[in-house]
Design an enzyme around this catalytic site. Structure first.
Site, PDB file in Angstrom:
ATOM      1  N   ASP A  14       0.838  -1.200   0.000  1.00 21.59           N
ATOM      2  CA  ASP A  14       0.000   0.000   0.000  1.00 21.59           C
ATOM      3  C   ASP A  14       0.877   1.255   0.000  1.00 21.59           C
ATOM      4  O   ASP A  14       2.044   1.200   0.404  1.00 21.59           O
ATOM      5  CB  ASP A  14      -0.895  -0.022   1.258  1.00 21.59           C
ATOM      6  CG  ASP A  14      -2.144   0.840   1.086  1.00 21.59           C
ATOM      7  OD1 ASP A  14      -2.252   1.573   0.079  1.00 21.59           O
ATOM      8  OD2 ASP A  14      -3.012   0.798   1.976  1.00 21.59           O
ATOM      9  N   GLY A  15       0.318   2.349  -0.413  1.00 21.98           N
ATOM     10  CA  GLY A  15       1.014   3.626  -0.362  1.00 21.98           C
ATOM     11  C   GLY A  15       0.840   4.273   1.002  1.00 21.98           C
ATOM     12  O   GLY A  15       0.228   3.699   1.908  1.00 21.98           O
ATOM     13  N   LYS A  30      -2.039   7.869   6.448  1.00 21.39           N
ATOM     14  CA  LYS A  30      -2.652   7.374   5.220  1.00 21.39           C
ATOM     15  C   LYS A  30      -4.053   7.961   5.096  1.00 21.39           C
ATOM     16  O   LYS A  30      -4.608   8.481   6.034  1.00 21.39           O
ATOM     17  CB  LYS A  30      -2.744   5.839   5.251  1.00 21.39           C
ATOM     18  CG  LYS A  30      -1.371   5.183   5.051  1.00 21.39           C
ATOM     19  CD  LYS A  30      -1.441   3.681   5.005  1.00 21.39           C
ATOM     20  CE  LYS A  30      -2.471   3.103   4.084  1.00 21.39           C
ATOM     21  NZ  LYS A  30      -2.405   3.617   2.692  1.00 21.39           N
ATOM     22  N   GLY A  31      -4.584   7.843   3.888  1.00 23.92           N
ATOM     23  CA  GLY A  31      -5.954   8.286   3.682  1.00 23.92           C
ATOM     24  C   GLY A  31      -6.090   9.454   2.740  1.00 23.92           C
ATOM     25  O   GLY A  31      -7.197   9.969   2.543  1.00 23.92           O
ATOM     26  N   GLY A  32      -4.964   9.861   2.140  1.00 19.42           N
ATOM     27  CA  GLY A  32      -5.040  10.949   1.171  1.00 19.42           C
ATOM     28  C   GLY A  32      -5.987  10.633   0.023  1.00 19.42           C
ATOM     29  O   GLY A  32      -6.602  11.526  -0.553  1.00 19.42           O
ATOM     30  N   GLU A  60      -8.312   0.316   4.129  1.00 16.66           N
ATOM     31  CA  GLU A  60      -6.867   0.040   4.185  1.00 16.66           C
ATOM     32  C   GLU A  60      -6.471  -0.447   5.579  1.00 16.66           C
ATOM     33  O   GLU A  60      -5.671  -1.364   5.717  1.00 16.66           O
ATOM     34  CB  GLU A  60      -6.083   1.309   3.831  1.00 16.66           C
ATOM     35  CG  GLU A  60      -6.178   1.662   2.351  1.00 16.66           C
ATOM     36  CD  GLU A  60      -5.584   3.015   1.993  1.00 16.66           C
ATOM     37  OE1 GLU A  60      -5.214   3.194   0.835  1.00 16.66           O
ATOM     38  OE2 GLU A  60      -5.494   3.893   2.873  1.00 16.66           O
ATOM     39  N   LYS A 116       7.876  11.793   1.091  1.00 13.20           N
ATOM     40  CA  LYS A 116       6.923  11.416   2.147  1.00 13.20           C
ATOM     41  C   LYS A 116       7.606  10.933   3.422  1.00 13.20           C
ATOM     42  O   LYS A 116       6.953  10.684   4.422  1.00 13.20           O
ATOM     43  CB  LYS A 116       5.996  10.328   1.615  1.00 13.20           C
ATOM     44  CG  LYS A 116       5.117  10.824   0.478  1.00 13.20           C
ATOM     45  CD  LYS A 116       4.297   9.714  -0.068  1.00 13.20           C
ATOM     46  CE  LYS A 116       3.285  10.252  -1.060  1.00 13.20           C
ATOM     47  NZ  LYS A 116       2.431   9.190  -1.599  1.00 13.20           N
TER      48      LYS A 116
HETATM   49  C1  5RP Z   1      -5.314   6.202   0.088  1.00 16.31           C
HETATM   50  C2  5RP Z   1      -3.968   6.189   0.660  1.00 16.31           C
HETATM   51  C3  5RP Z   1      -2.830   6.243  -0.267  1.00 16.31           C
HETATM   52  O1  5RP Z   1      -2.076   5.097  -0.129  1.00 16.31           O
HETATM   53  C4  5RP Z   1      -2.017   7.467   0.028  1.00 16.31           C
HETATM   54  O2  5RP Z   1      -2.864   8.604  -0.037  1.00 16.31           O
HETATM   55  C5  5RP Z   1      -0.873   7.636  -0.968  1.00 16.31           C
HETATM   56  O3  5RP Z   1      -1.383   7.927  -2.217  1.00 16.31           O
HETATM   57  P1  5RP Z   1      -0.466   8.146  -3.489  1.00 16.31           P
HETATM   58  O4  5RP Z   1       0.271   6.861  -3.709  1.00 16.31           O
HETATM   59  O5  5RP Z   1      -1.423   8.476  -4.579  1.00 16.31           O
HETATM   60  O6  5RP Z   1       0.476   9.278  -3.200  1.00 16.31           O
HETATM   61  O7  5RP Z   1      -3.767   6.124   1.851  1.00 16.31           O
HETATM   62  O8  5RP Z   1      -6.294   6.294   1.066  1.00 16.31           O
END
Ligand code: 5RP
Length: 231
Positions: free
Chosen positions: A83-84, A96-98, A105, A123
């Site tokens: 996951d990101g 997280k949660g952007g 998640e 980040k």
């Molecule tokens: C989604 C998330 C994403 O993993 C987080 O926002 C990173 O997003 P990106 O890889 O587009 O920068 O938590 O809810």
């Protein structure tokens, strides 16, 4: 396009073996992971996997690539979740949660034996909070919570979709982003948010990943791995 995101997204597939149950994260970095996994699956390099998605967005991508998807309740556990994240500490916590998928998640993470976060260099931070902290709240009474956050100086803003509409999560909730600047004590903030009625979940992920892959714009990456205690 981000070279860093693509690098770590594609490299993370090295952790996936045939037969595994794989957790698919959400966001633009996880997109590359899912894409690469789809390619390896289609070519037969990886087979007999089952995938659990953390959002409808990722579910659609996985299905479009022909990846076998199942629901969380159809599996006992997830072998590896990739996951990101929006901000990460080297002490294996982050925000997280952007992308608005924090609740699913975090639920999927709860049942994952290994969690890998894939992020770009920007980040990796010393303190959390420059990125607004997402808090998923039920719709009923959401403005009451908003005012509570406001009074506490947490600079809340409702997540929007477009100009006029509020963002609604896959679970039908709103997101209030808290602009905290610098979170000195993430555990304490996490505890307090979790205890507020109407808050479904928050984006502080304390002590979650086993591995963080940090990509750079030159196509390189660093692996930060949590030490394992052998007994
Ligand atoms: C989604 C998330 C994403 O993993 C987080 O926002 C990173 O997003 P990106 O890889 O587009 O920068 O938590 O809810």
């Amino acid at each position: 396009m981000s070279v860093a995101k693509e690098t770590v997204g594609r490299k993370a597939v090295a952790y996936i073996e045939s037969g595994m149950v794989v957790g698919l994260g959400t966001g633009s970095t996880a997109y590359y992971f899912v894409d690469e996994l789809g390619k390896r699956y289609a070519s037969g390099q990886i087979n007999q996997i089952r995938c659990v998605s953390t959002s409808t967005q990722t579910e659609q991508q996985a299905q479009s690539l022909g990846l076998p998807t199942v629901t969380l309740d159809e599996v006992n556990h997830i072998d590896v979740l990739v996951d990101g994240a929006d901000e990460t500490l080297d002490s294996f916590s982050g925000i997280k949660g952007g992308g608005g998928a924090l609740l699913l998640e975090k639920i999927v993470a709860q049942y994952s034996r290994k969690i890998i976060w894939i992020v770009d260099q920007a980040k990796r931070v010393d303190y959390l909070g420059a990125f607004p902290l997402p808090v998923e709240v039920v719709q009923f009474g959401a403005w009451k919570l908003f005012h509570t956050f406001d009074k506490a100086g947490m600079q809340p803003s409702f997540r929007k979709k477009g100009v006029d509409s509020l963002f609604i999560t896959d679970s039908g909730n709103y997101i209030i982003d808290l602009h905290l600047g610098k979170i000195e004590h993430p555990e304490q903030v996490a505890f307090e948010l979790k205890n507020m009625v109407g808050v479904v979940e928050h984006g502080l992920f304390i002590n979650y990943p086993n591995i963080i892959l940090v990509g750079d714009q030159q196509g390189g990456y660093e692996t930060i791995e949590r030490p394992t205690i052998i007994q």
